[in-house]
Design an enzyme around this catalytic site. Structure first.
Site, PDB file in Angstrom:
ATOM      1  N   ARG A 287      36.373  40.601  32.938  1.00 38.57           N
ATOM      2  CA  ARG A 287      36.300  39.290  33.582  1.00 38.57           C
ATOM      3  C   ARG A 287      35.991  38.177  32.588  1.00 38.57           C
ATOM      4  NH1 ARG A 287      35.503  40.749  39.148  1.00 38.57           N
ATOM      5  NH2 ARG A 287      35.416  38.869  40.374  1.00 38.57           N
TER       6      ARG A 287
ATOM      7  N   LYS B 223      43.752  41.326  44.729  1.00 34.55           N
ATOM      8  CA  LYS B 223      43.610  42.455  43.786  1.00 34.55           C
ATOM      9  C   LYS B 223      43.331  43.761  44.536  1.00 34.55           C
ATOM     10  CE  LYS B 223      40.194  40.563  41.454  1.00 34.55           C
ATOM     11  NZ  LYS B 223      40.054  39.288  42.211  1.00 34.55           N
TER      12      LYS B 223
ATOM     13  N   ARG C  58      31.658  39.772  53.859  1.00 27.36           N
ATOM     14  CA  ARG C  58      30.933  39.901  52.588  1.00 27.36           C
ATOM     15  C   ARG C  58      29.995  38.715  52.408  1.00 27.36           C
ATOM     16  NH1 ARG C  58      35.097  41.566  47.814  1.00 27.36           N
ATOM     17  NH2 ARG C  58      33.914  39.945  46.738  1.00 27.36           N
TER      18      ARG C  58
ATOM     19  N   ARG D  78      32.475  31.210  42.486  1.00 27.27           N
ATOM     20  CA  ARG D  78      33.335  32.302  41.994  1.00 27.27           C
ATOM     21  C   ARG D  78      34.631  31.738  41.410  1.00 27.27           C
ATOM     22  NH1 ARG D  78      33.565  35.596  47.388  1.00 27.27           N
ATOM     23  NH2 ARG D  78      35.124  36.869  46.333  1.00 27.27           N
TER      24      ARG D  78
ATOM     25  N   ARG E 201      37.804  36.219  55.574  1.00 27.38           N
ATOM     26  CA  ARG E 201      38.008  37.664  55.400  1.00 27.38           C
ATOM     27  C   ARG E 201      36.950  38.472  56.155  1.00 27.38           C
ATOM     28  NH1 ARG E 201      38.162  40.045  49.421  1.00 27.38           N
ATOM     29  NH2 ARG E 201      36.207  38.883  49.277  1.00 27.38           N
TER      30      ARG E 201
HETATM   31  P1  AP5 Z   1      41.664  40.938  48.505  1.00 22.19           P
HETATM   32  O1  AP5 Z   1      42.721  41.946  48.237  1.00 22.19           O
HETATM   33  O2  AP5 Z   1      40.376  41.387  49.079  1.00 22.19           O
HETATM   34  O3  AP5 Z   1      41.449  40.009  47.216  1.00 22.19           O
HETATM   35  P2  AP5 Z   1      40.621  40.283  45.884  1.00 22.19           P
HETATM   36  O4  AP5 Z   1      41.405  39.637  44.794  1.00 22.19           O
HETATM   37  O5  AP5 Z   1      40.294  41.718  45.761  1.00 22.19           O
HETATM   38  O6  AP5 Z   1      39.344  39.407  46.226  1.00 22.19           O
HETATM   39  P3  AP5 Z   1      37.824  39.681  45.886  1.00 22.19           P
HETATM   40  O7  AP5 Z   1      37.038  38.717  46.728  1.00 22.19           O
HETATM   41  O8  AP5 Z   1      37.486  41.134  46.021  1.00 22.19           O
HETATM   42  O9  AP5 Z   1      37.782  39.250  44.398  1.00 22.19           O
HETATM   43  P4  AP5 Z   1      36.570  38.970  43.513  1.00 22.19           P
HETATM   44  O10 AP5 Z   1      37.159  39.063  42.164  1.00 22.19           O
HETATM   45  O11 AP5 Z   1      35.881  37.689  43.835  1.00 22.19           O
HETATM   46  O12 AP5 Z   1      35.515  40.093  43.957  1.00 22.19           O
HETATM   47  P5  AP5 Z   1      34.927  41.365  43.249  1.00 22.19           P
HETATM   48  O13 AP5 Z   1      34.566  42.322  44.301  1.00 22.19           O
HETATM   49  O14 AP5 Z   1      35.801  41.821  42.133  1.00 22.19           O
HETATM   50  O15 AP5 Z   1      42.326  39.829  49.469  1.00 22.19           O
HETATM   51  C1  AP5 Z   1      41.580  38.711  49.923  1.00 22.19           C
HETATM   52  C2  AP5 Z   1      42.001  38.371  51.377  1.00 22.19           C
HETATM   53  O16 AP5 Z   1      43.344  37.943  51.384  1.00 22.19           O
HETATM   54  C3  AP5 Z   1      41.931  39.589  52.315  1.00 22.19           C
HETATM   55  O17 AP5 Z   1      41.507  39.162  53.580  1.00 22.19           O
HETATM   56  C4  AP5 Z   1      43.367  40.093  52.361  1.00 22.19           C
HETATM   57  O18 AP5 Z   1      43.664  40.726  53.594  1.00 22.19           O
HETATM   58  C5  AP5 Z   1      44.175  38.802  52.176  1.00 22.19           C
HETATM   59  N1  AP5 Z   1      45.413  39.009  51.425  1.00 22.19           N
HETATM   60  C6  AP5 Z   1      45.593  39.813  50.341  1.00 22.19           C
HETATM   61  N2  AP5 Z   1      46.851  39.721  49.891  1.00 22.19           N
HETATM   62  C7  AP5 Z   1      47.474  38.805  50.682  1.00 22.19           C
HETATM   63  C8  AP5 Z   1      48.784  38.250  50.714  1.00 22.19           C
HETATM   64  N3  AP5 Z   1      49.731  38.622  49.817  1.00 22.19           N
HETATM   65  N4  AP5 Z   1      49.080  37.328  51.643  1.00 22.19           N
HETATM   66  C9  AP5 Z   1      48.143  36.949  52.551  1.00 22.19           C
HETATM   67  N5  AP5 Z   1      46.888  37.440  52.597  1.00 22.19           N
HETATM   68  C10 AP5 Z   1      46.557  38.349  51.675  1.00 22.19           C
HETATM   69  O19 AP5 Z   1      33.601  40.803  42.558  1.00 22.19           O
HETATM   70  C11 AP5 Z   1      32.523  40.348  43.354  1.00 22.19           C
HETATM   71  C12 AP5 Z   1      31.377  39.933  42.455  1.00 22.19           C
HETATM   72  O20 AP5 Z   1      30.900  41.090  41.710  1.00 22.19           O
HETATM   73  C13 AP5 Z   1      31.698  38.896  41.370  1.00 22.19           C
HETATM   74  O21 AP5 Z   1      31.611  37.585  41.856  1.00 22.19           O
HETATM   75  C14 AP5 Z   1      30.615  39.217  40.319  1.00 22.19           C
HETATM   76  O22 AP5 Z   1      29.389  38.680  40.688  1.00 22.19           O
HETATM   77  C15 AP5 Z   1      30.524  40.728  40.383  1.00 22.19           C
HETATM   78  N6  AP5 Z   1      31.419  41.388  39.423  1.00 22.19           N
HETATM   79  C16 AP5 Z   1      32.517  42.151  39.718  1.00 22.19           C
HETATM   80  N7  AP5 Z   1      33.126  42.557  38.598  1.00 22.19           N
HETATM   81  C17 AP5 Z   1      32.409  42.037  37.555  1.00 22.19           C
HETATM   82  C18 AP5 Z   1      32.569  42.062  36.138  1.00 22.19           C
HETATM   83  N8  AP5 Z   1      33.604  42.702  35.560  1.00 22.19           N
HETATM   84  N9  AP5 Z   1      31.649  41.415  35.385  1.00 22.19           N
HETATM   85  C19 AP5 Z   1      30.611  40.768  35.948  1.00 22.19           C
HETATM   86  N10 AP5 Z   1      30.430  40.666  37.292  1.00 22.19           N
HETATM   87  C20 AP5 Z   1      31.321  41.297  38.089  1.00 22.19           C
HETATM   88 MG    MG Z   2      38.495  42.838  45.643  1.00 23.84          MG
END
Ligand code: AP5
Ligand code: MG
Length: 215
Positions: A90, A13, A155, A166, A124
């Protein structure tokens, strides 16, 4: 154009969001990034969020919805071509709340094989300065960002136990949103499993160029 980016943790994402926001002139709003900035700055929201994020659980809906509702009123959003929500909504409650204060044009849903995610996330490394992501297997021991020279870090929620939680939370609470937005007729599906980020972005671009023409 107002968009949501939907997908499991590690689906890509954040990686796609940067590219989409740049091409279409959208403001990228990541609730995860907002929480991490609050944790870094030691705010009350940060302290609360940390207790959930470290366990891989969702931060309470009232807090998260209020943050997004407020963020959408900022001047940069009004002056832009729209916004891109990454990591919000979410669950169904958040989606229904969002419907009360936002008008959405599309939901980009990144489908991905779950088997890839544990390795992607635990391997990552993220730049502290610019947020660029890397995988440890391609770094050859480097500890700084190839783009800006910033220090790379892991992270705290990118460990096997927290990633497991997660992914479970995603399956139970977030995946039902695919059906929710499919029924509304605004879902745009792409598949991220085989495709490198640039190739995946070509798929995304084709769908969004078409959407922009119709908007
Ligand atoms: P990356 O692009 O970083 O993936 P991502 O989908 O953004 O992963 P996140 O870990 O950020 O998702 P998340 O939903 O768990 O975290 P968030 O910060 O939203 O890519 C991942 C890896 O793959 C990277 O190394 C990249 O280089 C590689 N990659 C990417 N594309 C690729 C491809 N095509 N091919 C190969 N490799 C690739 O949330 C974190 C926490 O915050 C949650 O757990 C929760 O506690 C809280 N939170 C956030 N939003 C909310 C909400 N709305 N409500 C409640 N709690 C929330
Ligand atoms: Mg992200």
């Amino acid at each position: 154009m107002n968009l949501i980016l939907l997908g499991a943790p590690g689906a890509g994402k954040g990686t796609q969001a940067t590219k989409i926001a740049e091409r279409y002139g959208l403001i990228h709003i990541s609730t995860g990034d907002i929480f991490r900035a609050n944790i870094k700055n030691g705010t009350e929201i940060g302290k609360l969020a940390k207790s959930y994020i470290d366990k891989g659980e969702l931060v309470p809906d009232e807090v998260t919805c209020a943050i997004v509702k407020d963020r959408l009123t900022w001047e940069d959003v009004a002056k832009s071509n729209g916004y891109l929500l990454d990591g919000f909504p979410r669950n169904l409650f958040q989606a229904e709340e969002l419907d009360k204060f936002a008008k959405l044009d599309g939901v980009v849903n990144i489908n991905i094989d779950f088997k890839l995610l544990m390795d992607r996330l635990c391997g990552r490394r993220v730049c502290k300065e610019c947020g660029e992501s890397y995988h440890v297997s391609t770094l050859n021991g480097a500890t700084t960002c190839a783009r800006c020279g910033g220090e790379l870090y892991q992270r705290k929620d990118d460990n096997p136990e927290t990633v497991g939680s997660r992914l479970k939370v995603y399956e139970e609470q977030t995946a039902p949103l695919i059906d929710y937005y499919t029924k509304k007729g605004i879902i745009l599906n792409v598949t991220g499993t085989e495709a490198p980020a640039e190739v995946l972005f070509e798929q995304v671009k084709a769908l969004l160029d078409d959407l922009a023409k119709r908007a």
